[in-house]
Design a protein around this motif. Structure first.
Motif, PDB file in Angstrom:
ATOM      1  N   HIS A   1       1.136  -5.342  -6.294  1.00  0.00           N
ATOM      2  CA  HIS A   1       0.944  -6.763  -5.898  1.00  0.00           C
ATOM      3  C   HIS A   1       1.151  -7.358  -7.095  1.00  0.00           C
TER       4      HIS A   1
ATOM      5  N   ARG B   1      -2.767  -0.652  -5.443  1.00  0.00           N
ATOM      6  CA  ARG B   1      -2.412  -1.891  -4.723  1.00  0.00           C
ATOM      7  C   ARG B   1      -2.293  -3.160  -5.645  1.00  0.00           C
TER       8      ARG B   1
ATOM      9  N   GLY C   1       2.603   1.735  -3.329  1.00  0.00           N
ATOM     10  CA  GLY C   1       1.467   2.358  -4.335  1.00  0.00           C
ATOM     11  C   GLY C   1       1.341   3.687  -4.095  1.00  0.00           C
TER      12      GLY C   1
ATOM     13  N   ASP D   1       0.903  -1.170  -0.118  1.00  0.00           N
ATOM     14  CA  ASP D   1       0.025   0.050   0.013  1.00  0.00           C
ATOM     15  C   ASP D   1       0.738   1.057  -0.039  1.00  0.00           C
TER      16      ASP D   1
END
Ligand code: FES
Length: 160
Positions: free
Chosen positions: A58, A54, A47, A44
């Motif tokens: 990921h 996110r 990002g 998070d």
């Protein structure tokens, strides 16, 4: 390394790379080089810092085999699964490692000592089957050498 320390590592990586083009990979490498993995809460924060969702961060972490999201064991064994190593018996070594350690790839032993990971061509095809143990290549491994390798690791404190 505590939670506060790992937040400091994430902040330092962001400070160093966030303003450069293509910052995501250098940030991830920097964090994993220091912590040994990418903590979930880093995703998070990264990002937000580089204006990526996110899901995007990921996605990159899960796309590259190199990145791990779980803290690894004290020792990391990476076994080459590419063609030249497979041709000379790497699967036998993998089976023996999994059996002896009681774990699968991407897992660590219950005592937190050893993590097992696949890797794809270490560039040591002429010395296959090849492994990487704590970042050091091991060449021409045989399944008979697996137990002595594990004994060697169990007897060694990696922090020394
Ligand atoms: S295929 Fe295993 S080192 Fe290249």
């Amino acid at each position: 390394m505590g939670n506060t320390d790992h937040k400091a590592v994430i902040s330092a990586a962001l400070e160093k790379h966030a303003s450069t083009n293509g910052a995501l990979l250098p940030i991830l490498h920097e964090i994993q080089d220091v912590l040994g993995y990418i903590p979930t809460d880093a995703i998070d924060v990264i990002g937000k810092s580089i204006n990526r969702s996110r899901a995007e961060v990921h996605g990159v972490v899960s796309f590259y085999h190199h990145f791990r999201t779980q803290k690894p064991g004290r020792h990391i064994i990476q076994v080459c699964r590419s063609e030249a190593c497979q041709a000379v018996g790497s699967e036998k070594i993998i089976d023996k490692l999994k059996l002896s350690l009681g774990i699968d790839f991407h897992e660590s032993t219950l005592d937190g000592q050893i993590t097992l990971e696949p890797i794809y061509c270490l560039g040591h095809c002429a010395c296959a089957p090849a492994l990487m143990v704590n970042g050091e290549p091991r060449a021409k491994m045989t399944s008979d050498q697996v137990e002595s390798l594990l004994n060697e690791l169990r007897a060694t404190n990696h922090d020394d």
